[in-house]
Design a protein around this motif. Structure first.
Motif, short mmCIF file in Angstrom:
data_model
loop_
_atom_site.label_atom_id
_atom_site.label_comp_id
_atom_site.label_asym_id
_atom_site.label_seq_id
_atom_site.Cartn_x
_atom_site.Cartn_y
_atom_site.Cartn_z
N LEU A 240 -7.30 -51.12 -8.23
CA LEU A 240 -7.35 -49.94 -9.09
C LEU A 240 -5.95 -49.60 -9.59
CD1 LEU A 240 -9.83 -47.76 -7.03
CD2 LEU A 240 -10.28 -48.93 -9.19
N ARG B 264 -8.90 -36.12 -6.13
CA ARG B 264 -10.06 -36.86 -6.60
C ARG B 264 -9.73 -38.33 -6.86
NH1 ARG B 264 -11.29 -32.42 -5.11
NH2 ARG B 264 -13.07 -31.20 -5.89
N PHE B 265 -8.61 -38.59 -7.50
CA PHE B 265 -8.26 -39.99 -7.76
C PHE B 265 -7.94 -40.73 -6.46
CE2 PHE B 265 -7.52 -38.91 -12.33
CZ PHE B 265 -8.25 -39.95 -12.88
N ARG C 90 -9.35 -40.19 -3.60
CA ARG C 90 -10.65 -40.45 -2.95
C ARG C 90 -11.43 -41.53 -3.68
NH1 ARG C 90 -10.81 -37.03 1.14
NH2 ARG C 90 -9.47 -35.19 0.96
N ARG C 91 -11.05 -41.82 -4.91
CA ARG C 91 -11.62 -42.96 -5.62
C ARG C 91 -10.87 -44.25 -5.27
NH1 ARG C 91 -13.35 -41.42 -11.81
NH2 ARG C 91 -14.72 -39.66 -11.31
N HIS D 178 -7.44 -44.81 -5.85
CA HIS D 178 -6.29 -45.11 -6.69
C HIS D 178 -4.99 -44.79 -5.98
CE1 HIS D 178 -8.29 -45.67 -10.66
NE2 HIS D 178 -9.23 -44.91 -10.13
N THR E 107 -6.85 -40.33 2.98
CA THR E 107 -7.48 -41.35 2.15
C THR E 107 -6.94 -42.75 2.39
OG1 THR E 107 -5.94 -41.15 0.29
CG2 THR E 107 -7.80 -39.59 0.37
N ASP F 75 -13.69 -31.66 -11.25
CA ASP F 75 -14.88 -32.50 -11.14
C ASP F 75 -15.57 -32.66 -12.50
OD1 ASP F 75 -14.54 -32.96 -8.44
OD2 ASP F 75 -15.88 -31.34 -7.81
N LEU G 116 -13.54 -34.98 -14.73
CA LEU G 116 -13.70 -36.39 -14.39
C LEU G 116 -15.06 -36.95 -14.82
CD1 LEU G 116 -11.83 -36.52 -10.99
CD2 LEU G 116 -11.17 -37.63 -13.14
N ASP H 209 -15.15 -40.20 -17.10
CA ASP H 209 -16.01 -41.36 -16.87
C ASP H 209 -16.91 -41.64 -18.07
OD1 ASP H 209 -14.91 -41.68 -14.35
OD2 ASP H 209 -16.50 -40.54 -13.34
#
Length: 275
Positions: A17, A36-37, A39-40, A42, A65, A225, A228, A232
């Motif tokens: 990523l 958030r990123f 937890r994705r 990144h 994370t 949220d 994002l 997406d």
């Protein structure tokens, strides 16, 4: 067998990523984007002025994370410190997303704000945003991929609310984003403008405004949220509070319909034949 291992290794590298660089990342909207990123999955580069808060945020994200988190302490109104972030964006091929979030509002009305206050606001909300976007865009176009998220504000659409300088800087952010999407979209770069309404962040206290006096305030996590989801979906404009997308579509269509008549050889008849 060795070939299989090599192919799997190459595939893992291909799926790595991109690094996300986020400005204003120590609190508020920027901190929520970082969460958030991360937890994705990144890796992150967090940029902010407050060294202690920046370090604490980075440490918390690493622990929770497991992602790699780098930090750059920078005041983006300082030309030398801004240049450090620009260089990182321009030269680090691992960076694939820029979240241009850092910004601030001024206390008082236009006549209460000094010329230096106005210049500082423009330096942070306009100049830094444009320079960082430029640095990132060159890197991303060279790779043929990347994304720039510019955090604007609905105040850029509403001069009636009276936050004139702040709203004007955020109108710039929206225009910059739409212009960049038109220029860079075909080159593999996605540009999104996020237009929050009133959001529960420290910006209100710093600008001397009473958040309790506002009729509706969105939580930061809800705002990010929603942003994002728009990211997406590859929305070029995301307005998290707007219930009916058709309103924005109608607004934008009305703007586009005016384009053929905005630059003509003669003044409109209403100016040539005043009543």
């Amino acid at each position: 067998m060795a070939d299989d291992v090599l192919r799997k290794t190459v595939n893992m590298v291909d799926k790595a990523l991109p690094v996300v660089l986020i400005t204003g990342a120590s609190s508020g909207i920027g901190a929520a984007f970082a969460d958030r990123f991360a937890r994705r999955g990144h890796p992150l580069i967090l940029v902010a002025r407050d060294t202690d808060r920046l370090g604490a945020k980075a440490g918390k994200l690493r622990e929770e994370t497991g992602v790699e988190v780098d930090v750059i302490r920078a005041d983006l109104t300082n030309a030398e410190e801004l240049a450090l972030v620009e260089s990182r964006l321009a030269e680090d091929a691992n960076i694939g997303v820029l979240v241009n979030n850092a910004g601030a509002a001024l206390p008082g009305s236009f006549l209460d704000q000094s010329a230096d206050d106005v210049a500082g606001s423009v330096a942070l909300n306009v100049t830094a945003v444009a320079r960082l976007a430029r640095a990132a865009a060159g890197n991303f176009v060279a790779k043929g991929e990347g994304a720039i998220v510019n955090v604007g504000s609905v105040l850029g659409l509403v001069p009636e609310f009276g936050m004139t300088i702040y709203g004007a800087t955020k109108a710039f952010v929206q225009f910059l984003s739409q212009g960049l999407q038109a220029e860079l979209g075909e080159k593999g770069v996605f540009v999104q403008a996020v237009l929050p309404g009133a959001t529960r962040t420290e910006i209100w206290e710093r600008s001397g405004r009473d958040i309790a006096a506002l009729p509706a305030v969105m939580a930061v996590d809800d705002l990010v949220d929603a942003a994002l989801v728009g990211f997406d979906r590859r929305e070029d404009i995301t307005i998290p509070a707007l219930p009916d997308l058709a309103q924005w579509t109608a607004f934008n269509n009305a703007r586009v319909a005016m384009i053929p008549n905005l630059s003509l050889a003669e003044p409109a008849a209403r100016y040539r034949n005043p009543a």
